[in-house]
Design a protein around this motif. Structure first.
Motif, PDB file in Angstrom:
ATOM      1  N   ILE A 113       0.815  -1.207   0.000  1.00 11.67           N
ATOM      2  CA  ILE A 113       0.000   0.000   0.000  1.00 11.67           C
ATOM      3  C   ILE A 113       0.854   1.265   0.000  1.00 11.67           C
ATOM      4  N   TYR A 114       1.918   1.283   0.810  1.00 12.66           N
ATOM      5  CA  TYR A 114       2.734   2.490   0.897  1.00 12.66           C
ATOM      6  C   TYR A 114       3.614   2.705  -0.337  1.00 12.66           C
ATOM      7  N   LYS A 115       3.752   1.706  -1.167  1.00 17.14           N
ATOM      8  CA  LYS A 115       4.448   1.910  -2.433  1.00 17.14           C
ATOM      9  C   LYS A 115       3.616   2.756  -3.394  1.00 17.14           C
ATOM     10  N   ASP A 116       2.302   2.737  -3.187  1.00 12.89           N
ATOM     11  CA  ASP A 116       1.396   3.473  -4.076  1.00 12.89           C
ATOM     12  C   ASP A 116       0.707   4.656  -3.394  1.00 12.89           C
ATOM     13  N   ASN A 117       0.834   4.744  -2.067  1.00 10.83           N
ATOM     14  CA  ASN A 117       0.125   5.796  -1.332  1.00 10.83           C
ATOM     15  C   ASN A 117       1.048   6.421  -0.290  1.00 10.83           C
ATOM     16  N   GLU A 118       0.975   7.730  -0.190  1.00  5.72           N
ATOM     17  CA  GLU A 118       1.776   8.403   0.818  1.00  5.72           C
ATOM     18  C   GLU A 118       1.228   8.163   2.216  1.00  5.72           C
ATOM     19  N   SER A 119      -0.094   7.908   2.294  1.00  7.72           N
ATOM     20  CA  SER A 119      -0.753   7.764   3.589  1.00  7.72           C
ATOM     21  C   SER A 119      -1.925   6.797   3.488  1.00  7.72           C
ATOM     22  N   LEU A 120      -2.252   6.154   4.598  1.00 10.74           N
ATOM     23  CA  LEU A 120      -3.445   5.313   4.657  1.00 10.74           C
ATOM     24  C   LEU A 120      -4.715   6.144   4.504  1.00 10.74           C
ATOM     25  N   GLU A 121      -4.583   7.424   4.701  1.00 10.90           N
ATOM     26  CA  GLU A 121      -5.725   8.330   4.542  1.00 10.90           C
ATOM     27  C   GLU A 121      -6.381   8.164   3.177  1.00 10.90           C
ATOM     28  N   ASN A 122      -5.572   7.909   2.166  1.00 16.63           N
ATOM     29  CA  ASN A 122      -6.096   7.772   0.800  1.00 16.63           C
ATOM     30  C   ASN A 122      -7.100   6.629   0.685  1.00 16.63           C
ATOM     31  N   LEU A 123      -6.974   5.623   1.556  1.00 20.00           N
ATOM     32  CA  LEU A 123      -7.826   4.440   1.467  1.00 20.00           C
ATOM     33  C   LEU A 123      -9.113   4.577   2.275  1.00 20.00           C
ATOM     34  N   PHE A 124      -9.238   5.668   3.012  1.00 21.00           N
ATOM     35  CA  PHE A 124     -10.417   5.858   3.865  1.00 21.00           C
ATOM     36  C   PHE A 124     -11.245   7.084   3.468  1.00 21.00           C
ATOM     37  N   LYS A 125     -11.028   7.605   2.290  1.00 19.77           N
ATOM     38  CA  LYS A 125     -11.752   8.809   1.871  1.00 19.77           C
ATOM     39  C   LYS A 125     -13.269   8.573   1.917  1.00 19.77           C
ATOM     40  N   ILE A 126     -13.977   9.619   2.296  1.00 19.84           N
ATOM     41  CA  ILE A 126     -15.439   9.585   2.364  1.00 19.84           C
ATOM     42  C   ILE A 126     -16.008  10.214   1.092  1.00 19.84           C
ATOM     43  N   ASN A 127     -16.925   9.542   0.445  1.00 25.57           N
ATOM     44  CA  ASN A 127     -17.585  10.105  -0.732  1.00 25.57           C
ATOM     45  C   ASN A 127     -18.678  11.090  -0.319  1.00 25.57           C
ATOM     46  N   ASN A 128     -19.069  11.932  -1.238  1.00 27.11           N
ATOM     47  CA  ASN A 128     -19.972  13.048  -0.922  1.00 27.11           C
ATOM     48  C   ASN A 128     -21.288  12.622  -0.273  1.00 27.11           C
ATOM     49  N   ALA A 129     -21.861  11.540  -0.737  1.00 32.14           N
ATOM     50  CA  ALA A 129     -23.185  11.142  -0.240  1.00 32.14           C
ATOM     51  C   ALA A 129     -23.122  10.361   1.078  1.00 32.14           C
ATOM     52  N   GLU A 130     -21.930  10.087   1.567  1.00 31.36           N
ATOM     53  CA  GLU A 130     -21.762   9.237   2.749  1.00 31.36           C
ATOM     54  C   GLU A 130     -21.719  10.063   4.029  1.00 31.36           C
ATOM     55  N   THR A 131     -22.312   9.544   5.079  1.00 36.47           N
ATOM     56  CA  THR A 131     -22.363  10.254   6.357  1.00 36.47           C
ATOM     57  C   THR A 131     -21.537   9.579   7.452  1.00 36.47           C
ATOM     58  N   ASN A 132     -21.060   8.362   7.190  1.00 33.47           N
ATOM     59  CA  ASN A 132     -20.201   7.664   8.141  1.00 33.47           C
ATOM     60  C   ASN A 132     -19.189   6.816   7.365  1.00 33.47           C
ATOM     61  N   PHE A 133     -18.468   5.962   8.078  1.00 33.81           N
ATOM     62  CA  PHE A 133     -17.390   5.205   7.450  1.00 33.81           C
ATOM     63  C   PHE A 133     -17.812   3.801   7.010  1.00 33.81           C
ATOM     64  N   TYR A 134     -19.101   3.572   6.920  1.00 36.76           N
ATOM     65  CA  TYR A 134     -19.620   2.245   6.551  1.00 36.76           C
ATOM     66  C   TYR A 134     -18.997   1.744   5.248  1.00 36.76           C
ATOM     67  N   HIS A 135     -19.108   2.502   4.179  1.00 40.52           N
ATOM     68  CA  HIS A 135     -18.553   2.089   2.890  1.00 40.52           C
ATOM     69  C   HIS A 135     -17.036   2.285   2.854  1.00 40.52           C
ATOM     70  N   SER A 136     -16.569   3.311   3.525  1.00 40.38           N
ATOM     71  CA  SER A 136     -15.140   3.614   3.548  1.00 40.38           C
ATOM     72  C   SER A 136     -14.329   2.471   4.158  1.00 40.38           C
ATOM     73  N   ILE A 137     -14.805   1.948   5.282  1.00 38.61           N
ATOM     74  CA  ILE A 137     -14.106   0.828   5.924  1.00 38.61           C
ATOM     75  C   ILE A 137     -14.076  -0.388   5.004  1.00 38.61           C
ATOM     76  N   GLU A 138     -15.181  -0.622   4.333  1.00 34.69           N
ATOM     77  CA  GLU A 138     -15.236  -1.778   3.443  1.00 34.69           C
ATOM     78  C   GLU A 138     -14.307  -1.598   2.245  1.00 34.69           C
ATOM     79  N   ARG A 139     -14.216  -0.368   1.723  1.00 38.81           N
ATOM     80  CA  ARG A 139     -13.275  -0.114   0.618  1.00 38.81           C
ATOM     81  C   ARG A 139     -11.843  -0.327   1.085  1.00 38.81           C
ATOM     82  N   PHE A 140     -11.542   0.159   2.291  1.00 38.99           N
ATOM     83  CA  PHE A 140     -10.209  -0.072   2.838  1.00 38.99           C
ATOM     84  C   PHE A 140      -9.947  -1.557   3.005  1.00 38.99           C
ATOM     85  N   ARG A 141     -10.908  -2.255   3.554  1.00 39.30           N
ATOM     86  CA  ARG A 141     -10.752  -3.690   3.802  1.00 39.30           C
ATOM     87  C   ARG A 141     -10.447  -4.430   2.501  1.00 39.30           C
ATOM     88  N   THR A 142     -11.147  -4.076   1.438  1.00 39.08           N
ATOM     89  CA  THR A 142     -10.914  -4.703   0.139  1.00 39.08           C
ATOM     90  C   THR A 142      -9.512  -4.398  -0.373  1.00 39.08           C
TER      91      THR A 142
END
Length: 255
Positions: free
Chosen positions: A112-141
């Motif tokens: 992951i760190y070879k392609d990303n400066e920070s883990l933050e990139n993997l937890f971004k929240i999309n505009n329509a989202e109000t919590n980390f429900y989808h974000s956590i799952e995207r990170f997990r994948t």
């Protein structure tokens, strides 16, 4: 208590525990030993991952992992050798999180760190989202990929209705920023208003006693229910009430 009384009560309790003294007995002390963003992320994620059971035991186990990484997590992630990981794989770490799991996490971090400066990139929240429900799952994948491995059980899935307590706690550490010195607030592109409270047996029981949730299981549905309750008290910083619920659990004030 009515709404205003409960809000004031929880604000008071949050204020008591949200200070530097909280750090010394909590697993958050592990990432607090570092100043480089990536070191904080790696040490924090590993400490959060093993955060179940006695807090002293958690800190001791996290110390063990840091020692194996030469107390330089980011450098070790990027520059470890195969022999380094083979040595780790045979070690005991913390309960069901063993050396094989630890080595697996190191490999995933390296990729992951070879392609990303920070883990933050993997937890971004999309505009329509109000919590980390989808974000956590995207990170997990992204973190686990498609391969099956015993370590997958250590990264909870909200899609499977898990409360994902340890990841939510890690997110609070990284995102929340109130200048009180406990949480880091180093992920500046993610708004803390989206944070939830890490839900476990203690916070769940206290929340039920206070009437914040009615659901009997400590699962993702209960997390959402608690979200709705505490965001009425402070929609911009709901996760601060984690300190209040923690404090009430420690003091057993309501029992």
């Amino acid at each position: 208590m009515n709404f205003e009384e409960l809000r004031d009560f929880l604000n008071e309790k949050a204020d008591v525990y949200n200070n530097a003294e909280f750090i010394q007995d909590d697993p958050i002390q592990i990432p607090h030993r570092f100043s480089v963003k990536q070191d904080i992320e790696i040490a924090g994620f590993l400490a959060a991952t093993i955060s179940w059971g006695n807090r002293k035991a958690i800190i001791k186990s996290a110390d063990k992992m840091l020692d194996m990484m030469g107390n330089s997590p980011y450098d070790f992630v990027l520059n470890h050798t195969d022999n380094d990981l083979k040595s780790i794989e045979s070690k005991s770490i913390h309960r069901t999180f063993n050396g094989e799991d630890f080595a697996y996490f190191i490999r995933q971090f390296n990729r992951i760190y070879k392609d990303n400066e920070s883990l933050e990139n993997l937890f971004k929240i999309n505009n329509a989202e109000t919590n980390f429900y989808h974000s956590i799952e995207r990170f997990r994948t992204s973190f686990l990929q498609a391969e099956k491995h015993r370590s997958h059980k250590h990264v909870s899935s909200p899609y499977k209705n898990s409360s994902s307590k340890r990841i939510i706690m890690f997110l609070r550490w990284m995102v929340r920023n109130d200048q009180r010195g406990v949480d880091f607030g180093i992920w500046e592109t993610i708004d803390q208003k989206h944070l939830s409270i890490p839900l476990d047996v203690h916070t769940g029981n206290i929340s039920r006693t206070l009437g914040l949730i009615s659901r009997t299981q400590n699962d993702w549905k209960a997390v959402v229910e608690l979200d709705e309750a505490v965001r009425k008290f402070d929609k911009n910083d709901p996760a601060k009430y984690d300190f209040a619920l923690f404090g009430l659990g420690v003091t057993k004030e309501l029992l």
